[in-house]
Write a protein that holds these residues in place. Structure first.
Motif, short mmCIF file in Angstrom:
data_model
loop_
_atom_site.label_atom_id
_atom_site.label_comp_id
_atom_site.label_asym_id
_atom_site.label_seq_id
_atom_site.Cartn_x
_atom_site.Cartn_y
_atom_site.Cartn_z
N CYS A 11 -1.94 5.61 -7.55
CA CYS A 11 -0.90 5.63 -6.57
C CYS A 11 0.48 5.68 -7.13
O CYS A 11 0.76 4.59 -7.82
N GLN A 12 1.23 6.57 -6.54
CA GLN A 12 2.65 6.61 -7.17
C GLN A 12 3.68 6.24 -5.81
O GLN A 12 4.61 6.53 -6.10
N ALA A 13 3.13 5.70 -4.90
CA ALA A 13 3.90 5.34 -3.68
C ALA A 13 4.68 4.13 -4.01
O ALA A 13 4.45 3.53 -5.11
N ASN A 14 5.98 3.89 -3.38
CA ASN A 14 6.79 2.90 -3.77
C ASN A 14 6.42 1.73 -3.11
O ASN A 14 5.48 1.59 -2.38
N PRO A 15 6.49 0.43 -3.64
CA PRO A 15 6.14 -0.77 -3.39
C PRO A 15 6.82 -1.31 -2.19
O PRO A 15 7.92 -0.88 -1.71
N TYR A 16 5.72 -1.69 -1.10
CA TYR A 16 6.02 -2.40 -0.11
C TYR A 16 5.86 -3.98 -0.01
O TYR A 16 6.90 -4.44 0.69
N ALA A 17 4.98 -4.41 -0.25
CA ALA A 17 4.62 -5.89 -0.27
C ALA A 17 3.95 -6.23 -1.16
O ALA A 17 3.33 -5.58 -2.11
N PRO A 18 4.04 -7.73 -1.76
CA PRO A 18 3.49 -8.30 -2.75
C PRO A 18 1.97 -8.40 -2.56
O PRO A 18 1.40 -8.69 -1.49
N ALA A 19 1.19 -8.23 -3.93
CA ALA A 19 -0.19 -8.64 -3.71
C ALA A 19 -0.32 -9.59 -5.01
O ALA A 19 -0.79 -8.82 -6.11
N GLY A 20 -0.30 -10.61 -5.09
CA GLY A 20 -0.20 -11.42 -6.00
C GLY A 20 1.22 -11.47 -6.71
O GLY A 20 2.28 -11.32 -6.11
N THR A 21 1.28 -11.35 -8.06
CA THR A 21 2.67 -11.15 -8.76
C THR A 21 2.83 -9.51 -8.87
O THR A 21 3.82 -9.04 -9.47
N GLN A 22 1.92 -8.72 -8.27
CA GLN A 22 2.25 -7.14 -8.40
C GLN A 22 2.72 -6.64 -6.87
O GLN A 22 2.59 -7.62 -6.09
N SER A 23 2.82 -5.47 -6.75
CA SER A 23 3.18 -4.93 -5.56
C SER A 23 2.39 -3.81 -5.14
O SER A 23 1.63 -3.19 -5.82
N VAL A 24 2.19 -3.46 -3.80
CA VAL A 24 1.34 -2.44 -3.28
C VAL A 24 2.12 -1.63 -2.20
O VAL A 24 3.11 -2.30 -1.57
N CYS A 25 1.65 -0.44 -2.14
CA CYS A 25 2.47 0.40 -1.17
C CYS A 25 1.97 0.13 0.45
O CYS A 25 1.14 -0.79 0.60
N LYS A 26 2.65 0.53 1.27
CA LYS A 26 2.41 0.22 2.77
C LYS A 26 0.89 0.55 3.09
O LYS A 26 0.25 -0.45 3.83
N ASP A 27 0.37 1.77 2.80
CA ASP A 27 -1.17 2.18 3.01
C ASP A 27 -1.95 0.86 2.63
O ASP A 27 -2.95 0.69 2.96
N HIS A 28 -1.93 0.66 1.18
CA HIS A 28 -2.73 -0.24 0.46
C HIS A 28 -2.57 -1.58 0.93
O HIS A 28 -3.51 -2.41 0.95
N PHE A 29 -1.17 -1.99 1.34
CA PHE A 29 -1.28 -3.41 2.00
C PHE A 29 -1.68 -3.59 3.20
O PHE A 29 -2.38 -4.51 3.35
N LEU A 30 -1.74 -2.51 4.04
CA LEU A 30 -2.66 -2.37 5.07
C LEU A 30 -3.85 -2.75 5.04
O LEU A 30 -4.99 -3.54 5.64
N ASN A 31 -4.68 -2.12 4.07
CA ASN A 31 -5.89 -1.77 3.66
C ASN A 31 -6.13 -3.35 3.21
O ASN A 31 -7.40 -3.87 3.53
N PHE A 32 -5.42 -3.96 2.38
CA PHE A 32 -5.53 -5.26 1.57
C PHE A 32 -5.85 -6.38 2.74
O PHE A 32 -6.59 -7.02 2.87
N LEU A 33 -4.92 -6.22 3.85
CA LEU A 33 -4.94 -7.29 5.06
C LEU A 33 -6.29 -7.05 5.82
O LEU A 33 -6.82 -7.96 6.28
N THR A 34 -6.66 -5.61 6.08
CA THR A 34 -8.05 -5.46 6.48
C THR A 34 -9.00 -5.97 5.84
O THR A 34 -9.92 -6.66 6.47
N TRP A 35 -9.20 -6.08 4.70
CA TRP A 35 -10.21 -6.31 3.56
C TRP A 35 -10.26 -7.94 3.73
O TRP A 35 -11.31 -8.47 4.01
N ARG A 36 -9.16 -8.40 3.68
CA ARG A 36 -8.95 -10.01 3.75
C ARG A 36 -9.72 -10.50 5.17
O ARG A 36 -10.28 -11.42 5.16
N ARG A 37 -9.24 -9.68 6.25
CA ARG A 37 -9.63 -10.17 7.59
C ARG A 37 -11.16 -10.09 7.63
O ARG A 37 -11.85 -10.88 8.28
N ARG A 38 -11.65 -9.12 7.08
CA ARG A 38 -13.21 -8.96 7.15
C ARG A 38 -13.89 -10.17 6.19
O ARG A 38 -14.95 -10.25 6.59
N ARG A 39 -13.25 -10.76 5.39
CA ARG A 39 -13.86 -11.72 4.80
C ARG A 39 -13.89 -13.00 5.37
O ARG A 39 -14.35 -14.22 5.15
N GLY A 40 -13.21 -13.08 6.52
CA GLY A 40 -13.02 -14.36 7.47
C GLY A 40 -12.05 -14.93 7.82
O GLY A 40 -10.94 -14.75 6.85
#
Length: 78
Positions: A11-40
């Protein structure tokens, strides 16, 4: 957010939000939030209380669930 690009492989997108000590783009951040929500709902409370190293482990676990074809392409359209 010290990274220049999203930490998800290929993924070559610019960082949008932190994911631990690293960063993710906006699309992956939203995917990460969805994944966490599914875990409860407790995952959000638990994640908020975690150290950055613990968050890195959660982000790494989530990154294993991403398929290569889900990585957004930032190539110019012709």
């Amino acid at each position: 957010m010290h990274d220049i690009r999203c930490f998800v492989p290929n993924c070559q997108a610019n960082p949008y939000a932190p994911a631990g000590t690293q960063s993710v783009c906006k699309d992956h951040f939203l995917n990460f939030l969805t994944w966490r929500r599914r875990r409860g709902p407790q995952m959000f409370v638990k994640y908020a209380a975690m150290t950055m190293e613990e968050r890195d482990a959660i982000a790494a676990e989530w990154a294993k669930t991403i398929r290569v074809d889900e990585v957004p392409s930032n190539s110019p359209k012709t």
